[in-house]
Design an enzyme around this catalytic site. Structure first.
Site, PDB file in Angstrom:
ATOM      1  N   GLY A  71      21.930  10.623 -30.002  1.00 19.23           N
ATOM      2  CA  GLY A  71      21.349  10.897 -31.318  1.00 19.23           C
ATOM      3  C   GLY A  71      20.852   9.640 -32.000  1.00 19.23           C
ATOM      4  O   GLY A  71      19.780   9.631 -32.620  1.00 19.23           O
ATOM      5  N   ASP A  72      21.634   8.545 -31.884  1.00 19.09           N
ATOM      6  CA  ASP A  72      21.216   7.261 -32.461  1.00 19.09           C
ATOM      7  C   ASP A  72      19.929   6.782 -31.813  1.00 19.09           C
ATOM      8  O   ASP A  72      19.054   6.201 -32.467  1.00 19.09           O
ATOM      9  CB  ASP A  72      22.312   6.214 -32.277  1.00 19.09           C
ATOM     10  CG  ASP A  72      23.616   6.600 -32.962  1.00 19.09           C
ATOM     11  OD1 ASP A  72      23.573   7.450 -33.863  1.00 19.09           O
ATOM     12  OD2 ASP A  72      24.661   6.042 -32.579  1.00 19.09           O
TER      13      ASP A  72
END
Length: 309
Positions: free
Chosen positions: A252-253
């Site tokens: 996600g990052d």
């Protein structure tokens, strides 16, 4: 200019073992340490993609100095508020089965004065050419409305904001009108009040409703189901790429980093989506929270499939 804000950074300790024995002896096969926290992970990935950013937030103690040193070594500019107490260490235990157990420390206590110092520091960077990334959890002493406060303060200077948060942090920040958001499936389901696994069509409806509130870009990561992207007159879904995964931690990052990098480079819709999917897929092949290489991202970008919604 991109400024990542990590209010609760951490040293990420990644442990590989055969199988976790609860209440028994566990022999570690491999251990990795890295500077972490969502915003810092984003800065590391932007650096790997060939971009630049400034990492900001709170640091404290020996762990904080270690993080600062790692960022300096990687050539990532940083400008943190130093606080009393010790920056946390987060431990991730990976088993051969692929199961992950996470042990996250709470982090130091932050005063109201230190919060105001940080907000003023961020305002000093804010102008129409700046994108702020507000990502992850907040430490003790910080109100859950802090992201909304930062959005309002930097918006007053013409800056843009990319939000990656969950729960009440996400909900309260939405009222301030972030420009880009990147919820995952579970976060979006929680926000919408679904008590079941929502379909892609239902998630798309929620994403479009958020877009109608004035948010420029809604990117929804859906794990093995891929991701969807909603912008003005543009909505696509991309299946997940087939890669040899080590873990989904940091995927996600990586997508947030790709969104920010694409904004900074003024990439078009298709280029932005390809970069997001490829960078996220590349991240699951790495150990711990290490970013994928630019070479791998460029290779994976050619494999992205986009379905109009």
């Amino acid at each position: 200019m991109i400024v990542t804000v990590t209010m609760n950074p951490a040293i990420d300790k990644t442990i590989d073992i055969e199988k976790l024995q609860h209440g028994g002896l566990n022999r570690i096969q491999k251990v990795e340490y890295d500077a972490g926290g969502k915003g810092i992970n984003v800065s590391k990935t932007i650096r790997e993609l060939g971009g630049t950013s400034i990492a900001a937030g709170f640091l404290g103690g020996n762990a904080g100095r270690t993080i600062e040193s790692v960022l300096n070594e990687k050539g990532i500019q940083n400008d943190f508020i130093w606080v009393d107490g010790e920056t946390r260490t987060n431990t991730k235990v990976f088993e051969k089965t692929g199961e992950v157990t996470e042990l996250n420390e709470p982090g130091p206590q932050i005063s109201q004065e230190q919060i105001e110092q940080l907000v003023k520091k961020l305002e000093g960077y804010a102008d129409a050419q700046t994108l702020f990334i507000l990502a992850g959890s907040i430490p003790n002493g910080v109100d859950k409305g802090i992201y909304g406060t930062i959005i309002e303060r930097v918006h007053a200077h013409g800056a843009k904001v990319l939000l990656d948060a969950d729960g009440e942090l996400f909900r309260q920040a939405l009222d301030a009108g972030p420009d880009i958001i990147k919820p995952n499936r579970v976060e979006l389901e929680e926000y919408a009040g679904f008590d079941y696994r929502a379909s892609v069509e239902e998630l798309l409806t929620v994403a479009k409703s958020l877009k109608s509130k004035g948010i420029e870009t809604v990117a929804v990561s859906m794990g093995k189901s891929g991701a969807m992207f909603v912008r003005d007159g543009y909505a696509v879904r991309c299946p997940a790429l087939s890669v040899k995964a080590h873990s989904t931690v940091g995927a996600g990052d990586a997508m947030v980093a790709a969104l920010a990098y694409a904004w900074d480079q003024k990439l078009d819709n298709e280029q932005t989506v390809r970069m997001c999917i490829a960078t996220s897929a590349g991240a699951v092949t790495t150990i711990g929270t290490k970013p994928p290489s630019a070479e791998l991202v460029n290779e994976l970008m050619q494999q992205v499939v986009m379905e109009q919604l």
